[in-house]
Design a protein around this motif. Structure first.
Motif, PDB file in Angstrom:
ATOM      1  N   ASP A 140       0.816  -1.212   0.000  1.00  0.00           N
ATOM      2  CA  ASP A 140       0.000   0.000   0.000  1.00  0.00           C
ATOM      3  C   ASP A 140       0.858   1.273   0.000  1.00  0.00           C
ATOM      4  O   ASP A 140       0.802   2.073   0.935  1.00  0.00           O
ATOM      5  CB  ASP A 140      -0.948  -0.035   1.201  1.00  0.00           C
ATOM      6  N   VAL A 141       1.643   1.444  -1.058  1.00  0.00           N
ATOM      7  CA  VAL A 141       2.584   2.559  -1.156  1.00  0.00           C
ATOM      8  C   VAL A 141       2.023   3.618  -2.114  1.00  0.00           C
ATOM      9  O   VAL A 141       1.679   3.291  -3.251  1.00  0.00           O
ATOM     10  CB  VAL A 141       3.954   2.072  -1.665  1.00  0.00           C
ATOM     11  N   PRO A 142       1.930   4.884  -1.683  1.00  0.00           N
ATOM     12  CA  PRO A 142       1.490   5.943  -2.594  1.00  0.00           C
ATOM     13  C   PRO A 142       2.440   6.042  -3.787  1.00  0.00           C
ATOM     14  O   PRO A 142       3.650   5.862  -3.646  1.00  0.00           O
ATOM     15  CB  PRO A 142       1.552   7.208  -1.748  1.00  0.00           C
ATOM     16  N   ALA A 143       1.898   6.321  -4.954  1.00  0.00           N
ATOM     17  CA  ALA A 143       2.690   6.330  -6.186  1.00  0.00           C
ATOM     18  C   ALA A 143       3.266   7.701  -6.524  1.00  0.00           C
ATOM     19  O   ALA A 143       3.520   7.996  -7.678  1.00  0.00           O
ATOM     20  CB  ALA A 143       1.836   5.816  -7.338  1.00  0.00           C
ATOM     21  N   ASP A 144       3.489   8.543  -5.522  1.00  0.00           N
ATOM     22  CA  ASP A 144       4.099   9.846  -5.797  1.00  0.00           C
ATOM     23  C   ASP A 144       5.621   9.735  -5.664  1.00  0.00           C
ATOM     24  O   ASP A 144       6.142   8.830  -5.043  1.00  0.00           O
ATOM     25  CB  ASP A 144       3.534  10.921  -4.866  1.00  0.00           C
ATOM     26  N   VAL A 145       6.311  10.682  -6.270  1.00  0.00           N
ATOM     27  CA  VAL A 145       7.777  10.645  -6.326  1.00  0.00           C
ATOM     28  C   VAL A 145       8.399  10.684  -4.932  1.00  0.00           C
ATOM     29  O   VAL A 145       9.337   9.942  -4.641  1.00  0.00           O
ATOM     30  CB  VAL A 145       8.306  11.811  -7.197  1.00  0.00           C
ATOM     31  N   THR A 146       7.885  11.497  -4.040  1.00  0.00           N
ATOM     32  CA  THR A 146       8.443  11.619  -2.689  1.00  0.00           C
ATOM     33  C   THR A 146       8.349  10.300  -1.936  1.00  0.00           C
ATOM     34  O   THR A 146       9.328   9.851  -1.331  1.00  0.00           O
ATOM     35  CB  THR A 146       7.711  12.729  -1.907  1.00  0.00           C
ATOM     36  N   SER A 147       7.208   9.663  -1.980  1.00  0.00           N
ATOM     37  CA  SER A 147       7.023   8.372  -1.289  1.00  0.00           C
ATOM     38  C   SER A 147       7.922   7.304  -1.889  1.00  0.00           C
ATOM     39  O   SER A 147       8.499   6.494  -1.171  1.00  0.00           O
ATOM     40  CB  SER A 147       5.565   7.925  -1.379  1.00  0.00           C
ATOM     41  N   MET A 148       8.029   7.287  -3.201  1.00  0.00           N
ATOM     42  CA  MET A 148       8.858   6.275  -3.863  1.00  0.00           C
ATOM     43  C   MET A 148      10.339   6.448  -3.520  1.00  0.00           C
ATOM     44  O   MET A 148      11.045   5.471  -3.348  1.00  0.00           O
ATOM     45  CB  MET A 148       8.664   6.324  -5.378  1.00  0.00           C
ATOM     46  N   ARG A 149      10.791   7.676  -3.414  1.00  0.00           N
ATOM     47  CA  ARG A 149      12.201   7.886  -3.046  1.00  0.00           C
ATOM     48  C   ARG A 149      12.470   7.409  -1.625  1.00  0.00           C
ATOM     49  O   ARG A 149      13.538   6.887  -1.334  1.00  0.00           O
ATOM     50  CB  ARG A 149      12.592   9.341  -3.208  1.00  0.00           C
ATOM     51  N   LYS A 150      11.491   7.556  -0.738  1.00  0.00           N
ATOM     52  CA  LYS A 150      11.642   7.055   0.632  1.00  0.00           C
ATOM     53  C   LYS A 150      11.689   5.534   0.649  1.00  0.00           C
ATOM     54  O   LYS A 150      12.483   4.937   1.363  1.00  0.00           O
ATOM     55  CB  LYS A 150      10.499   7.538   1.513  1.00  0.00           C
ATOM     56  N   VAL A 151      10.832   4.909  -0.128  1.00  0.00           N
ATOM     57  CA  VAL A 151      10.723   3.451  -0.144  1.00  0.00           C
ATOM     58  C   VAL A 151      11.874   2.793  -0.908  1.00  0.00           C
ATOM     59  O   VAL A 151      12.442   1.800  -0.456  1.00  0.00           O
ATOM     60  CB  VAL A 151       9.367   3.027  -0.776  1.00  0.00           C
ATOM     61  N   LEU A 152      12.239   3.359  -2.057  1.00  0.00           N
ATOM     62  CA  LEU A 152      13.236   2.734  -2.926  1.00  0.00           C
ATOM     63  C   LEU A 152      14.661   3.172  -2.651  1.00  0.00           C
ATOM     64  O   LEU A 152      15.601   2.501  -3.073  1.00  0.00           O
ATOM     65  CB  LEU A 152      12.905   3.035  -4.393  1.00  0.00           C
ATOM     66  N   GLY A 153      14.848   4.280  -1.991  1.00  0.00           N
ATOM     67  CA  GLY A 153      16.187   4.809  -1.802  1.00  0.00           C
ATOM     68  C   GLY A 153      16.512   5.801  -2.908  1.00  0.00           C
ATOM     69  O   GLY A 153      15.784   5.920  -3.895  1.00  0.00           O
TER      70      GLY A 153
END
Length: 95
Positions: free
Chosen positions: A10-23
Motif C-alpha cells: 500500500d505505497v502511494p505512487a508519488d515521487v516523494t514516497s517512492m524515493r523514501k521506499v526505494l532509496g
C-alpha cells in the motif's frame, strides 16, 4: 546469495514516497504512472542480478487478487523482465 526482496504494501505512487521506499538511486529512476495512485505491492530486490526464478518465487508469495505492483532492482535478466511483464508489474532498474 539469496535475492529475497523487501516487500512494501500500500505505497502511494508519488515521487516523494517512492524515493523514501526505494532509496535515492532507484528513486531517481521512478517516473509516476498517471494511471496508478497507489501500489498494492512494491518489491525492492537487493543489489545484484535478479533472475526469473527469483521473480517467480517472490510473486508466488503475494496473495491474489493483486493490485498494481512495482518491481525495483539493479539488473533483471530477460526472463525476469518477461515474467514481470506477463504478471502486469511495472519495473524500475538502474541504467
Amino acid at each position: 546469495m539469496g535475492l529475497k526482496p523487501a516487500i512494501m504494501r500500500d505505497v502511494p505512487a508519488d515521487v516523494t514516497s517512492m524515493r523514501k521506499v526505494l532509496g535515492q538511486k532507484l528513486g531517481k529512476q521512478y517516473a509516476a504512472n498517471p494511471n496508478v495512485a497507489r501500489y498494492a505491492f512494491v518489491l525492492k530486490f537487493p543489489d545484484g542480478v535478479v533472475t526469473g526464478r527469483v521473480v517467480f518465487h517472490a510473486l508466488g508469495g503475494i496473495p491474489t487478487p493483486r493490485g498494481p505492483m512495482l518491481l525495483a532492482g539493479q539488473h533483471f535478466t530477460v526472463e525476469a523482465m518477461d515474467l514481470a511483464k506477463a504478471e502486469g508489474c511495472e519495473r524500475i532498474l538502474l541504467d
